[in-house]
Design a protein around this motif. Structure first.
Motif, PDB file in Angstrom:
ATOM      1  N   HIS A   1      27.205 -38.058  20.576  1.00  0.00           N
ATOM      2  CA  HIS A   1      26.522 -36.815  20.698  1.00  0.00           C
ATOM      3  C   HIS A   1      27.298 -35.525  21.604  1.00  0.00           C
ATOM      4  O   HIS A   1      26.533 -34.868  22.530  1.00  0.00           O
ATOM      5  N   PHE A   2      28.503 -35.601  21.408  1.00  0.00           N
ATOM      6  CA  PHE A   2      29.428 -34.473  21.767  1.00  0.00           C
ATOM      7  C   PHE A   2      30.008 -34.026  20.797  1.00  0.00           C
ATOM      8  O   PHE A   2      30.806 -34.099  20.113  1.00  0.00           O
ATOM      9  N   PHE A   3      29.016 -32.768  20.415  1.00  0.00           N
ATOM     10  CA  PHE A   3      29.057 -32.038  19.095  1.00  0.00           C
ATOM     11  C   PHE A   3      30.116 -30.708  19.262  1.00  0.00           C
ATOM     12  O   PHE A   3      30.149 -30.192  20.379  1.00  0.00           O
ATOM     13  N   GLU A   4      30.920 -30.637  18.280  1.00  0.00           N
ATOM     14  CA  GLU A   4      31.784 -29.182  18.054  1.00  0.00           C
ATOM     15  C   GLU A   4      32.166 -28.610  19.572  1.00  0.00           C
ATOM     16  O   GLU A   4      33.303 -29.483  20.028  1.00  0.00           O
TER      17      GLU A   4
ATOM     18  N   ASP B   1      31.259 -29.030  22.402  1.00  0.00           N
ATOM     19  CA  ASP B   1      31.039 -29.957  23.514  1.00  0.00           C
ATOM     20  C   ASP B   1      32.216 -30.666  23.996  1.00  0.00           C
ATOM     21  O   ASP B   1      32.438 -30.693  25.415  1.00  0.00           O
ATOM     22  N   VAL B   2      33.126 -30.888  23.264  1.00  0.00           N
ATOM     23  CA  VAL B   2      34.468 -31.555  23.481  1.00  0.00           C
ATOM     24  C   VAL B   2      35.156 -31.105  24.220  1.00  0.00           C
ATOM     25  O   VAL B   2      36.090 -31.578  24.946  1.00  0.00           O
ATOM     26  N   ASN B   3      35.122 -29.679  24.512  1.00  0.00           N
ATOM     27  CA  ASN B   3      36.074 -28.637  25.350  1.00  0.00           C
ATOM     28  C   ASN B   3      35.405 -28.664  26.870  1.00  0.00           C
ATOM     29  O   ASN B   3      35.937 -28.019  27.760  1.00  0.00           O
ATOM     30  N   LYS B   4      34.261 -29.311  27.267  1.00  0.00           N
ATOM     31  CA  LYS B   4      33.656 -29.277  28.372  1.00  0.00           C
ATOM     32  C   LYS B   4      34.588 -30.265  29.235  1.00  0.00           C
ATOM     33  O   LYS B   4      34.981 -31.263  29.245  1.00  0.00           O
TER      34      LYS B   4
END
Length: 521
Positions: free
Chosen positions: A371-374, A376-379
């Motif tokens: 549930h780290f979408f699109e 989100d992975v750049n957070k």
């Protein structure tokens, strides 16, 4: 009769909407399970009901005494985490109150104490609102589930299993609605395109007319009218297309197939051998000398009460203490709660990609499953909650250069959706899995074998958790004994081939005799 009423609630945190409630009530003997993702507002809602957090908007009516059993408990004591939790539970249940709000009451409790907690809460006469990541506990105690999802609270009748079935049914209905929408949209777009093509062909008078068309007075106006009619039909189709209610595509998990180093070459071959290994800390005996082996591809759960030595065994295997022999082919990835492998200033994707041997596409797919979408992975990892950081470390391990995962309580701090996503990933993990957990559902779904530590004994059980707890346990115990003998036979045979001796030959014959006796029972 209601003991709590929540009316027109709008709660915010840091100026942002958290959740809204038009009307909900807690009845006198309610058994409610409160679920939702990390950060959805479960603990906040309990604190609001208890009157310990300021209400942004709305009204909470209380018609009795309310007590909150908090998730974060004072630990400035020599007691263990499990002892602290049990003391809080005992104190809460000893008080006369109408509503008990229990926030993760099973934290740090082993299976034995979770079973005790279940009995205690079943006997509880007041209303109960329970937040728990232990699905067996939710199943045993709750007859209603409140789900915080997208800032709304959805109510489901029944226990957690019924809630999950209903969610799966809704997902299937959503998929069917989406497929119907896609097909209808395609039909309208095809019809629109055909009318457009016909309108374009009708813009000029054909060079050859049929006899009937040739008789028409003023053929040019006739074709102009025909074109206009086609344009009107096309416009009507455009209107229908614009008015077609859009249905969002449901999220679908993509299959993950990881290439694990040496996974095929070590599959079902002994990769961890434990021989006459005793567990002892200072003067405390944890277990008597024990022998077992783990094969490549095994998924093994280590179970037992708090303090029996589960984590100690993990460290002995990783450190290869005397009595432990690990195959040179195994590459271990170890998860523990310290989370000290993370760079808090780097992004999720950067952290997971560091040391990865899998492709970025697979990494992104795995992160989406967690549930780290699109975007989100750049957070930055520094802004993530504790549960989200756990997921990052687990993802980091799974894509690294390892073929053996060793996990110590990996589901702590994870919400239920994340636990179930992790279960799916680990069930598909082609390497070897060795893990400690008190989560009954987690163990049932993943473990093909068990290492059981109890009453100062350590034994390998060659079956699932359900079989271990089933009526055929006596038969399974014989199978366990047989496996221990076969392990010893394999070890003695290896030593015989290298350094033959009369003593080893006698031991080998004695083991063969024991094996035959077990088979004849």
């Amino acid at each position: 009769m209601a003991v709590i009423e929540l009316v027109n609630i709008k709660q915010e945190t840091d100026g942002k909407p958290l959740f809204e409630i038009e009307y909900l009530q807690i009845k006198k003997h309610a058994r409610i399970g409160l679920v939702g993702n990390n950060g959805a507002g479960k603990s906040t809602l309990l604190a609001l009901i208890a009157g310990q957090t300021a209400l942004s908007q709305g009204e909470i009516k209380r018609f009795g005494f309310v007590q909150l059993l908090p998730q974060l408990k004072t630990t400035a004591t020599t007691e263990s985490g499990g002892e602290v939790t049990q003391r809080y539970i005992n104190d809460a249940l000893a008080k006369k109150t109408d509503v008990l709000l229990a926030d993760e009451p099973s934290t740090n409790l082993d299976r034995q104490h979770i079973e005790k907690l279940t009995i205690q809460l079943k006997r509880w006469q007041g209303a109960l609102v329970l937040v728990a990541h232990d699905r067996a506990l939710l199943d045993a105690l709750c007859d209603e589930i409140w789900e915080i999802d997208q800032q709304k609270i959805n109510v489901y009748a029944g226990n957690y299993s019924n809630y999950r079935k209903r969610k799966e049914q809704k997902a299937a209905e959503q998929e069917a609605s989406y497929q119907h929408y896609v097909e209808k949209k395609k039909q309208l777009e095809r019809a629109q395109m055909l009318k457009q093509q016909k309108a374009e062909r009708a813009t000029k008078k054909p060079k050859q007319l049929s006899r009937s068309e040739a008789k028409i007075t003023g053929a040019k106006p006739y074709f102009a009218k025909k074109q206009k009619k086609l344009h009107q039909t096309k416009k009507a189709l455009e209107t229908r297309l614009a008015q077609l209610e859009k249905v969002d595509k449901p999220y679908q998990t993509r299959a993950i197939k990881m290439d694990i180093p040496d996974a095929k070459s070590i599959h079902q071959r002994p990769i961890i051998r434990v021989t006459d290994l005793a567990g002892q800390i200072e003067n405390k005996m944890l277990w008597q000398p024990a022998s077992f082996q783990i094969k490549g591809g095994d998924h093994v759960a280590i179970i037992g009460a708090n303090g029996v030595g589960k984590t100690t065994l993990i460290h002995m295997i990783i450190d290869q203490v005397p009595g432990v022999e690990n195959s040179p082919a195994i590459k271990i990835g170890y998860f523990h709660q310290k989370l000290n492998t993370l760079d808090l200033n780097a992004s999720i994707l950067t952290n997971v990609s560091k040391g990865a041997i899998q492709s970025e596409t697979l990494i992104r797919t795995l992160l989406a499953r967690l549930h780290f979408f699109e975007d989100d992975v750049n957070k930055s990892v520094g802004v993530l909650s504790g549960g989200e950081r756990v997921k990052v470390v687990l993802a980091q391990l799974m894509v690294s250069d390892i073929n053996t995962l060793i996990l110590d309580e990996p589901t702590n701090f994870l919400d239920l959706e994340a636990v179930e996503a992790l279960e799916t990933l680990l069930a598909d993990f082609p390497g070897t899995l060795l893990f400690v957990s008190h989560d009954q559902w987690f163990i049932e779904r993943l473990a093909t074998k068990l290492i059981v530590i109890e009453k100062q004994t350590l034994k390998l059980f060659p079956g699932t958790y359900r079989q271990f707890n089933g009526p055929d346990h006596q038969h399974d115990q014989q199978a366990t004994d047989l496996m221990v003998i076969e392990t010893r036979l394999s070890e003695v045979l290896s030593r015989l081939s290298l350094n033959p001796s009369d003593k080893l030959e006698q031991e080998f014959q004695a083991l063969l005799k024991q094996k035959q006796q077990r088979l004849n029972k």
